[in-house]
Design an enzyme around this catalytic site. Sequence first.
Site, mmCIF file in Angstrom:
data_model
loop_
_atom_site.group_PDB
_atom_site.id
_atom_site.type_symbol
_atom_site.label_atom_id
_atom_site.label_comp_id
_atom_site.label_asym_id
_atom_site.label_seq_id
_atom_site.Cartn_x
_atom_site.Cartn_y
_atom_site.Cartn_z
ATOM 1 N N SER A 1 0.838 -1.208 0.000
ATOM 2 C CA SER A 1 0.000 0.000 0.000
ATOM 3 C C SER A 1 0.865 1.247 0.000
ATOM 4 O O SER A 1 1.988 1.239 0.546
ATOM 5 C CB SER A 1 -0.853 -0.030 1.266
ATOM 6 O OG SER A 1 -1.456 1.219 1.482
ATOM 7 N N TYR B 1 -1.849 -1.099 10.954
ATOM 8 C CA TYR B 1 -2.083 -1.612 9.596
ATOM 9 C C TYR B 1 -0.873 -1.314 8.705
ATOM 10 O O TYR B 1 -0.344 -2.195 8.033
ATOM 11 C CB TYR B 1 -3.350 -0.976 8.997
ATOM 12 C CG TYR B 1 -3.499 -1.242 7.519
ATOM 13 C CD1 TYR B 1 -3.835 -2.512 7.045
ATOM 14 C CD2 TYR B 1 -3.259 -0.233 6.579
ATOM 15 C CE1 TYR B 1 -3.939 -2.757 5.677
ATOM 16 C CE2 TYR B 1 -3.368 -0.476 5.218
ATOM 17 C CZ TYR B 1 -3.704 -1.738 4.771
ATOM 18 O OH TYR B 1 -3.799 -1.983 3.419
ATOM 19 N N LYS C 1 2.001 -3.883 6.831
ATOM 20 C CA LYS C 1 2.395 -3.911 5.412
ATOM 21 C C LYS C 1 3.914 -3.779 5.281
ATOM 22 O O LYS C 1 4.558 -4.488 4.508
ATOM 23 C CB LYS C 1 1.714 -2.774 4.644
ATOM 24 C CG LYS C 1 0.220 -2.971 4.459
ATOM 25 C CD LYS C 1 -0.071 -4.121 3.497
ATOM 26 C CE LYS C 1 -1.502 -4.585 3.571
ATOM 27 N NZ LYS C 1 -1.762 -5.851 2.896
#
Length: 337
Positions: free
Chosen positions: A124, A148, A152
């Site tokens: 991302s 989050y 990643k």
Amino acid sequence: MKILVTGGAGYIGSHTCILLLEAGHTLVVIDNLSNSKALSLSRVQEITGQSLVFVQADIRDETAMFELMKSHAIEAVIHFAGLKAVGESSQIPVNYYDNNVGGTLALLKAMQKAEVYNMIFSSSATVYGDPQTVPITEDFPLTATNPYGWSKLMVEQILSDLQASDPQWSVTLLRYFNPVGAHPSGLIGEDPNGIPNNLLPYIAQVAIGRLEKLSVFGDDYPTPDGTGVRDYIHVMDLAKGHLAALERNTNRAGRHVYNLGTGQGYSVLEMREAFAKACQREIPYVVSERRPGDIAECWADPAWAQQDLDWSAELGLEEMTTDAWRWQSRFPNGFEE
Ligand code: NAD
Ligand code: UFG
């Protein structure tokens, strides 16, 4: 090619499955359906007229992953499975690390055992944190501001270390910008749980009458109209990026990193206006406080993906909004039957 698609019942995975099937690949999709419905995959098969194998399973189940890879002679893994709600990740970080990092580790152990060395991972633009300048190139400094984002970044690091330790691996990290839109058939699309966190699904639910009005999170950013600017990319363009990466990088050992964005930024108010045009309805809004953790602007320099993958986004704001609206208006309650 025989491909294992994790999280393939979800938003981006299901759209990618369409292009993979249309390109003649054989798919085994695994998903635990924690954030999706199997109906999305029925629709994928309806759209393509081709079948895939679906197994309801969890990526953290290493034995199940190994057995699936072995029994289906899997050659490459496209790894979408993960939890993705930024706000929620700060409330239940352990679940996020367990699912996203722990899940990927289990998957990688199964891949090593099954001797599958091709991996395409859904990363991302969040790994760039609050970038100093835009557009963003792949060599920008990496950081994270929530669990989050850290999950990643940790998986990117794990995959990079793995590739360095065993050079036969082909590892592709795809850093998505802001995926929006739906398949042009209107049969599949984004179906968020509860009240949407993301801008486009929120606007779509205002348009359909499920939500009253849009809150614009801040209009005092240093951007042309004061609202946040992002690189929205049509999910079918994103899906095409996966196909390009698969074709280019399978059995091409190395660590390959790409921004998947359009290179064009739009503001919140521009998105609202474009959607109103697509659905021919008013989208009422109020300006509210900035959302904590948000940044002013974020858009990609997609030149490397263009050069190395011969891929670039082709669909514009009109397709993004009309396709999203077709799905939303045809199925106001998403995959809920
Ligand atoms: P999604 O929630 O629609 O799809 C993810 C799928 O993974 C879901 O179907 C879910 O049920 C499944 N899943 C989750 N945990 C699992 C587990 N442990 N085992 C098996 N299946 C599991 O999300 P999406 O928007 O399609 O995103 C796909 C990937 O792309 C995610 O990894 C996400 O973090 C990443 N990503 C998404 C965006 C975005 O804005 N949508 C942006 C950048 C990156
Ligand atoms: N926004 C509003 N009102 C809303 C929702 C969003 O004004 O109700 C604004 C935000 O402030 C931001 C823009 O719309 O300026 C886009 O917000 P999104 O929540 O749609 O997207 P983000 O850029 O914040 O984050 C998304 C994903 C992340 C991912 C990132 C980059 O949620 O997981 O894109 O890919 F990391």
